[in-house]
Design a protein around this motif. Sequence first.
Motif, PDB file in Angstrom:
ATOM      1  N   GLY A  99      38.623  39.736  35.357  1.00 38.86           N
ATOM      2  CA  GLY A  99      39.155  39.596  36.704  1.00 38.86           C
ATOM      3  C   GLY A  99      40.508  40.274  36.846  1.00 38.86           C
ATOM      4  N   ILE A 100      41.335  40.142  35.806  1.00 34.12           N
ATOM      5  CA  ILE A 100      42.654  40.780  35.828  1.00 34.12           C
ATOM      6  C   ILE A 100      42.497  42.298  35.824  1.00 34.12           C
ATOM      7  N   LEU A 101      41.619  42.818  34.973  1.00 34.30           N
ATOM      8  CA  LEU A 101      41.390  44.264  34.923  1.00 34.30           C
ATOM      9  C   LEU A 101      40.833  44.778  36.248  1.00 34.30           C
ATOM     10  N   MET A 106      41.822  47.823  41.251  1.00 34.61           N
ATOM     11  CA  MET A 106      41.838  47.902  42.714  1.00 34.61           C
ATOM     12  C   MET A 106      43.248  48.215  43.223  1.00 34.61           C
ATOM     13  N   LEU A 107      44.279  47.654  42.595  1.00 35.73           N
ATOM     14  CA  LEU A 107      45.660  47.942  42.972  1.00 35.73           C
ATOM     15  C   LEU A 107      45.977  49.419  42.754  1.00 35.73           C
ATOM     16  N   LEU A 108      45.545  49.963  41.613  1.00 31.57           N
ATOM     17  CA  LEU A 108      45.784  51.386  41.352  1.00 31.57           C
ATOM     18  C   LEU A 108      45.042  52.264  42.357  1.00 31.57           C
ATOM     19  N   CYS A 109      43.846  51.868  42.764  1.00 32.47           N
ATOM     20  CA  CYS A 109      43.104  52.638  43.765  1.00 32.47           C
ATOM     21  C   CYS A 109      43.834  52.627  45.103  1.00 32.47           C
TER      22      CYS A 109
END
Length: 129
Positions: A99-101, A106-109
């Motif tokens: 879940g963390i990964l 998604m944040l990097l995207c």
Amino acid sequence: MYHQLNRVTGRLIASHLQNPLFPVAPIALQRVDPPAIQYNTNHMSTVTEAAACATGSRRLIPGTNVPYPPVNESIRKQQDLFQRDNDLPVHLKGGPFDGILYRFTMLLCIIGLGGIAHTIYGHAVPKKQ
């Protein structure tokens, strides 16, 4: 004068050869009957019944008399974990670290899309001087 295909353009060009590059002798066509259809039956199989009985419940590699190698216990546990029906998507079945990964990806995207939008805006709207 013979013609050949140009390797660059793929078109026919006239060559100044006196002999053809690939001489083909005229051969009369022979009538060949199509082969009979053979269905996969037990008498065509390469696996013998004795070998199948000797392996017990283990499956054989198709087309051979060799059984599949045994699966490691840790791999078997991972297979059971990911094949469990618990209504979770496969990218989250590994536990909380997955879940963390997923959230980090998604944040990097989103940051990347923001950078693309900023670049396009910077090229579309010139800076005032």
